[in-house]
Design an enzyme around this catalytic site. Sequence first.
Site, PDB file in Angstrom:
ATOM      1  CD  GLU A 320      18.961  21.666  -4.081  1.00 29.63           C
ATOM      2  OE1 GLU A 320      19.977  21.355  -4.743  1.00 29.63           O
ATOM      3  OE2 GLU A 320      18.394  20.904  -3.284  1.00 29.63           O
ATOM      4  CG  HIS A 321      18.802  18.334  -9.920  1.00 26.82           C
ATOM      5  ND1 HIS A 321      17.949  17.253  -9.819  1.00 26.82           N
ATOM      6  CD2 HIS A 321      19.387  18.210 -11.141  1.00 26.82           C
ATOM      7  CE1 HIS A 321      18.015  16.532 -10.914  1.00 26.82           C
ATOM      8  NE2 HIS A 321      18.883  17.085 -11.727  1.00 26.82           N
ATOM      9  CB  CYS A 322      20.309  17.961  -3.559  1.00 25.12           C
ATOM     10  SG  CYS A 322      19.232  18.434  -2.208  1.00 25.12           S
ATOM     11  CD  GLU A 323      17.607  14.232  -1.006  1.00 24.63           C
ATOM     12  OE1 GLU A 323      17.199  13.233  -1.643  1.00 24.63           O
ATOM     13  OE2 GLU A 323      18.460  14.149  -0.110  1.00 24.63           O
ATOM     14  CG  LEU A 324      12.635  17.532  -5.198  1.00 24.87           C
ATOM     15  CD1 LEU A 324      12.160  18.965  -5.009  1.00 24.87           C
ATOM     16  CD2 LEU A 324      11.452  16.561  -5.130  1.00 24.87           C
TER      17      LEU A 324
END
Length: 609
Positions: A320-324
């Site tokens: 999941e891209h939001c923080e990574l």
Amino acid sequence: MKISQDVPGNATFAQEDSLPRVPLPTLEASCERFLAWCAPLLNPDERAATEAEVTAFLRPEGPGRVLHGALEAYDAAKGVHSWLDTFWPYRYLGRRDRIALNANFFFLFKDSGQPQVERAAGLIAGAVNYKRQLDQGLIPPVVQRGQPQSMVQNKFLFSATRIPGAQQDTVRSPYTEEWPGPSEARHIVVFFRGGMFKLDVLGPDGVPHSLDDLEAGLRAVLKAGAEPTGAATSVGHLTTMARAEWAAAREALLACHPRNADALDDVETALFCVALEDFAPADTQETCDQLLYGDRGNRWFDKAVSFIVFADGRAGINVEHCELDGTTILSFTDALHSTPAEEQSQQSGARSQGLPTLEPIVFELDDALRAQVRSAADAFAAYGAATATSTVSFEDFGSKAAKTLRVSPDAFVQAAYQLAHQRAKGHLGATYESIATRQYRHGRTEAMRVVTPGIRDFVTAMEDPAADADTRRAAFRAAAEQHVARAKECQLGQAPEQHLWELELIQRRRGAELGVREQPALYRTPGWLTMRDDYLSTSSAPSANIQYFGFGSTSSRCIGVAYVLLPDRFNLYLSTPLAVADQMRTFADRLREAVAELRELLGSERPGD
């Protein structure tokens, strides 16, 4: 979301506050770069219209000055790490479409030759060891070209979960005011045949379970989940929905039965997820597709990290891209594969403690929720079927071959992409490439636009039957030089798109307060709209531990180009909406030809030319 103070003495994060801040470009510099960046994609009338609105935006009392002044004040405010602090939550957490396939990305790991259970247990042991090292500050900050890199993203590897919201999502994670310090969770969530199981990977005293224990626990999952869960009860399907719809469904889950709050808590606080599949994909492309959007209720797409292990032992990760970003997951992946699982287990202090505690995670559903789960499953299956993908592999070309031709490997492949796109679609198109900027405090990425005047002239020369080899080589060299120069500018934060985009977002959030009541006309110009209308969206993940990297396309005609460029190989995963699948396949064919053609062109260059 604010990050709490780092754990004292944690060397992994100790340098964060001493990193330089992300530089805030001047308004003049961003507007000048914006005009230069969009110009190769515009005709004279479109350029003139765009220039006129930039002039209005820049006038002394114009909207640009007001909005940039507000951004300067925010950047100087106490507790702000970067002028992008509000940009990133909007960009990722503010999107309202589905994140499954559209935002999450995957890596297909190199093969290990291990059976499924052994492979999964090894990944779990490696991840648990990485977390132990992270918690104790034993992972040194990454250093690139002598510069320490931001390590903040590592705080979101374990027990981080995106939570859907009606207007904007949030993140539930450790290292926050609500959850100070590292996660003390001892469990993971294992999926099998649509069933969900809470499996402890740490004993009651926090000591990791041994590899044998983990394997026994996974076999217990396979036994307990042998009977497939009905499609209407696999709640993971809901995470494939558009965000506001999923937020409403999550509220309905909580209202349906008190037990559902505990079930959600088990999933959201789990260290990570592991999806065990009961089948082996037919080939590499199907493996990649399953990693990107495979499902059968066997995913929780909101979880930061999900390992997926197929029946034949092939494995990968969905993120999941939001923080990574990819660079953080690359480091994590390399750590998992650089040391044998047995050694990872020993390093973590694991010991045999018997069969790990295992509990099914059960959601209580009413008829409406069951119907919603079934509907979400059907809709996502159709969405996946409406996506065309392709793998392209060059076994005889890599960065080493590019360097022997005296060219930056990335400049070489980007030039090849543009030539292939011209030949596949008959024109150039806006191309995005992600550039890492983690040398800055809380740094993430910058948006590079690849089509330069040099690229345009190079493609023109290659398509001109009258152009001789020397002319084409000179055009290529000029294009490669411009590409490298622009990439360096982006690495230094000298790029216009995110700056101007954040000014637009400030107008949306605070326009009335600042006296800028309408969206500035700059954001409706041919230049702004054309530069950001992706025909190609590209990103690279160079690691010997990865076979393929992939993500979905970003628009109805965009081709997502995820590539692994290593010294001796070059692998790509392409994705696009099914309606334009033929163009993607033509692009792949033309790309193979373009790489061969450019190698021949540059390889025939005389010494001293």
